[in-house]
Design an enzyme around this catalytic site. Sequence first.
Site, PDB file in Angstrom:
ATOM      1  N   GLU A 220       0.850  -1.204   0.000  1.00 24.35           N
ATOM      2  CA  GLU A 220       0.000   0.000   0.000  1.00 24.35           C
ATOM      3  C   GLU A 220       0.880   1.247   0.000  1.00 24.35           C
ATOM      4  OE1 GLU A 220      -1.704   0.246   4.286  1.00 24.35           O
ATOM      5  OE2 GLU A 220      -1.083  -1.820   3.969  1.00 24.35           O
TER       6      GLU A 220
ATOM      7  N   LYS B  12       2.778   4.591   1.067  1.00 25.00           N
ATOM      8  CA  LYS B  12       3.252   5.132   2.341  1.00 25.00           C
ATOM      9  C   LYS B  12       2.873   6.610   2.346  1.00 25.00           C
ATOM     10  CE  LYS B  12       7.317   5.353   5.318  1.00 25.00           C
ATOM     11  NZ  LYS B  12       7.221   6.750   5.660  1.00 25.00           N
TER      12      LYS B  12
ATOM     13  N   ASP C 232       2.597  10.353   3.337  1.00 25.17           N
ATOM     14  CA  ASP C 232       3.559  11.252   3.972  1.00 25.17           C
ATOM     15  C   ASP C 232       2.834  12.206   4.918  1.00 25.17           C
ATOM     16  OD1 ASP C 232       5.968  12.284   4.569  1.00 25.17           O
ATOM     17  OD2 ASP C 232       6.217  13.433   2.724  1.00 25.17           O
TER      18      ASP C 232
ATOM     19  N   TYR D  63      -4.576   2.438   8.315  1.00 26.22           N
ATOM     20  CA  TYR D  63      -3.918   1.292   7.685  1.00 26.22           C
ATOM     21  C   TYR D  63      -3.553   0.170   8.656  1.00 26.22           C
ATOM     22  CZ  TYR D  63      -0.085   4.385   9.091  1.00 26.22           C
ATOM     23  OH  TYR D  63       0.729   5.230   9.781  1.00 26.22           O
TER      24      TYR D  63
ATOM     25  N   LYS E 215      11.220   3.330  -0.003  1.00 20.82           N
ATOM     26  CA  LYS E 215      11.205   4.797  -0.204  1.00 20.82           C
ATOM     27  C   LYS E 215      11.432   5.152  -1.672  1.00 20.82           C
ATOM     28  CE  LYS E 215      11.315   6.434   4.138  1.00 20.82           C
ATOM     29  NZ  LYS E 215      11.409   7.676   4.755  1.00 20.82           N
TER      30      LYS E 215
ATOM     31  N   CYS F 239      24.759  46.571  -4.643  1.00 23.66           N
ATOM     32  CA  CYS F 239      23.758  46.033  -3.714  1.00 23.66           C
ATOM     33  C   CYS F 239      22.344  46.206  -4.275  1.00 23.66           C
ATOM     34  CB  CYS F 239      23.873  46.737  -2.355  1.00 23.66           C
ATOM     35  SG  CYS F 239      22.536  46.287  -1.232  1.00 23.66           S
TER      36      CYS F 239
ATOM     37  N   CYS G 135      20.602  48.963  -1.845  1.00 25.30           N
ATOM     38  CA  CYS G 135      21.051  50.354  -1.704  1.00 25.30           C
ATOM     39  C   CYS G 135      21.972  50.796  -2.845  1.00 25.30           C
ATOM     40  CB  CYS G 135      21.756  50.544  -0.369  1.00 25.30           C
ATOM     41  SG  CYS G 135      23.380  49.753  -0.340  1.00 25.30           S
TER      42      CYS G 135
ATOM     43  N   CYS H 243      27.572  43.679   0.831  1.00 22.67           N
ATOM     44  CA  CYS H 243      27.292  45.110   0.771  1.00 22.67           C
ATOM     45  C   CYS H 243      27.911  45.681   2.047  1.00 22.67           C
ATOM     46  CB  CYS H 243      25.775  45.352   0.772  1.00 22.67           C
ATOM     47  SG  CYS H 243      25.337  47.047   1.143  1.00 22.67           S
TER      48      CYS H 243
ATOM     49  N   CYS I 191      22.745  50.856   4.463  1.00 20.75           N
ATOM     50  CA  CYS I 191      21.859  50.046   3.601  1.00 20.75           C
ATOM     51  C   CYS I 191      20.615  49.660   4.409  1.00 20.75           C
ATOM     52  CB  CYS I 191      22.583  48.794   3.128  1.00 20.75           C
ATOM     53  SG  CYS I 191      21.517  47.647   2.243  1.00 20.75           S
TER      54      CYS I 191
HETATM   55  S1  IVH Z   1       2.262   0.519   8.903  1.00 18.14           S
HETATM   56  C1  IVH Z   1       3.799  -1.492  12.723  1.00 18.14           C
HETATM   57  N1  IVH Z   1       1.355   1.582   6.702  1.00 18.14           N
HETATM   58  O1  IVH Z   1       5.292   5.391   8.012  1.00 18.14           O
HETATM   59  C2  IVH Z   1       3.589  -0.860  11.408  1.00 18.14           C
HETATM   60  N2  IVH Z   1       2.749   2.913   8.073  1.00 18.14           N
HETATM   61  O2  IVH Z   1       8.181   5.099   8.412  1.00 18.14           O
HETATM   62  C3  IVH Z   1       2.852   0.399  11.476  1.00 18.14           C
HETATM   63  N3  IVH Z   1       3.064   5.196   7.264  1.00 18.14           N
HETATM   64  O3  IVH Z   1       5.249   5.161  11.494  1.00 18.14           O
HETATM   65  C4  IVH Z   1       2.996   1.243  10.302  1.00 18.14           C
HETATM   66  N4  IVH Z   1       1.823   5.019   5.469  1.00 18.14           N
HETATM   67  O4  IVH Z   1       3.509   6.724  10.351  1.00 18.14           O
HETATM   68  C5  IVH Z   1       2.109   1.774   7.794  1.00 18.14           C
HETATM   69  N5  IVH Z   1       0.407   2.415   4.756  1.00 18.14           N
HETATM   70  C6  IVH Z   1       1.161   2.598   5.840  1.00 18.14           C
HETATM   71  C7  IVH Z   1       1.796   3.824   6.101  1.00 18.14           C
HETATM   72  C8  IVH Z   1       2.598   3.936   7.239  1.00 18.14           C
HETATM   73  C9  IVH Z   1       2.576   5.837   6.198  1.00 18.14           C
HETATM   74  C10 IVH Z   1       3.992   5.815   8.243  1.00 18.14           C
HETATM   75  C11 IVH Z   1       3.701   5.488   9.686  1.00 18.14           C
HETATM   76  C12 IVH Z   1       4.948   4.842  10.182  1.00 18.14           C
HETATM   77  C13 IVH Z   1       5.965   5.377   9.242  1.00 18.14           C
HETATM   78  C14 IVH Z   1       7.192   4.505   9.173  1.00 18.14           C
END
Ligand code: IVH
Length: 678
Positions: free
Chosen positions: A127, A129, A131, A237, A323, A417, A420, A435, A440
């Site tokens: 799934e 991640k 931000d 999640y 990442k 500058c 000035c 400057c 100034c």
């Molecule tokens: S699972 C024990 N699922 O990423 C596992 N985390 O870098 C619990 N995060 O602390 C986390 N999307 O804040 C999970 N689909 C996702 C996520 C997710 C973002 C964040 C979460 C976690 C951090 C880790």
Amino acid sequence: MLLKNIKDFTFNRRYMEDIKKQIEEIKLTLETWEHAYYVLDKPIVDDLVYDNKLKELKTLEEKYPEYITSDSPTQRVGGQVSEKFEKYNHKYPMLSLDNAFNQDDLYDFDKSIKKQLEKDNFSYFVEPKIDGLSISLIYEKGKFSKAVTRGNGLQGEDVTFNVKTIRSVPLRINDTSDYFEVRGEVFLSKKEFERINEERKLSNEDLFANPRNAAAGTIRQLNPTIVASRRLDVFLYYYLNRDKYTKHSESLSYISSLGFKVNDLGKHCKSIEDVIEHINYIENQRYNLQYEIDGAVVKVDEFKFYDKIGYTSKFPKWATAYKYPAEIKVTKLLNIFASVGRTGKITYNAILSPVSLAGTTVQAATLHNAEYIFNKKIKVGSNVKVKKAGDIIPEVLEVIEDELYNTLETYKKIEYCPACDSKLEIFNDEVDQYCINFNCERKIIKSLEHFVSRGAMNIDGMSIKIIEKLYANKIIKNVIDIYNFKKHKSKILELDNMGEKSFNNLLEAIEKSKTNDADKLLFGLGIRYVGSKTAKLLLERFKDVKNLLNATKEEIESIYEVGPKVAQSIIDWSSIQENVDLINELQIVGVNINFSKNQSNDNVNISKKSFVITGTLSKPRPYFVDLIESFGGKVISAISKKTDYLLAGEEAGSKLEKAKSLQVNIISEEDFFKMLEG
Ligand code: IVH
């Protein structure tokens, strides 16, 4: 008579029952509409229809307040402005995730699980991640009861009132377990982030660097009304009850059926190859999404294997976060402009043709100095590659030497500058231009800003906006004028936005600053190379600012840790008559120019302590370095067992992990300010 009373009573009771039923029906209708709008993103009625229904409920609740319940849609913004957030101990620790940066890492992850599970059949779930910031939502007997931030994983902060304003968070659910906990990520959509920043720009407030910072700033807002005005959202999640379902994928379907917002890009994958394919698929979608993601999370789907695969102290071994690399885009560099800072240093910036980069529209990039432009062969009108390095201002990676490029003129650095117009200078061994005009305006305003800053004279409330206004109205032209503030009371009150109360507060802060120890003053004067730590070292030897200014270069240099560059800079500064006059005048208006160890600003909590700083804090890093040094602490770059504190901001990475493993004290920005206050 008695009969009539009984009749009335029965009628009344029936009537009240009807009202209660009516209220309940409206609530259910509103909840359905809210779910369609905020969770499914598929509105089923017009906004106006919704608003009218909500009004109808409000009117009934006003008339019959006994039927108001905390889970009513009218009660989302109910909390008072609070002083601070209460701490809350997580029932189960909120763990983080290990990272994978490439396919090899993913294959290693797969291999280590296979090794643990041997012949067991398992599968994955992948799934996005999100931000944002992790959050835990707790329901008791079907009612929303608490929302807690992650904090240090064991103890977070109770942000219930703020999370209650998030419309996609159901206030009641069809699971009446005594205890129900789900975890997820609070975030701000890219659109909402840009709207908030646009608003902040108009009111001259600092901009948020990215949606995550904006979400973090919002969730930690003490005023729920402000939170409600910024449309936070949350994806869930992680369902904590593993007895009810056997798989993560099933538990997600369950919480989704309860009304929680679950991301729809999640996918069940049979093998690591399928996992990689879906990770790539999500990456391709990345910049079309309404919200920011910084990777993909891979989890083993079957709960029954979790304990067998196991945990480290920081993260589960059954999951990893892949990442995505930072996005790089090509855009046209439209123009270059330069600005001058308090020391007179010139900074160059690029204006870019607006380009959507990592989810936000960027139109400026830092170029640092003329040397940087020269080394990168940057020309006005050229196409350049840009990348965001965690900040709102992206950096120019390189120029593209295409056909167009050869037709463009080489950039010539500015000679005068931008504020000035006086001739710029380059000092011996430096690349930056300066400057050197004392008069100034921009430099003066910037140095006044430095003088009043927290690490220097600490005049609380004297913002750059106020300084600019007072300067424009000729009330404050130099630091001496700050101490004549009182004389201009009527004129200052006439300036907009300044009431009697703010005036008095500011005056009090100005008066208080007179008693600061002199190292604050010396640092505030902004003499080149004299940072807060050097200021203290110098005054420990010379005891007062005048002695220092009368000292010879050799005397200054004889201080251990003070080099010839600093000594020369002080000699140059004190050879200017205006500067000597300034110190005399400051003394006359009552500013303390003495330094005594007894009244030193060393703070017992900070003094002689070593700090490492990591992650994103609310202000740039030098701000914290100055503060720590000015209170007698020291800032080092690498963490070791001997480090006293790790000051950890948002998104702290490997240093945080290392600090945990070395058992170094980890403090938040808030903890730090508490330490400062003693
Ligand atoms: S699972 C024990 N699922 O990423 C596992 N985390 O870098 C619990 N995060 O602390 C986390 N999307 O804040 C999970 N689909 C996702 C996520 C997710 C973002 C964040 C979460 C976690 C951090 C880790």
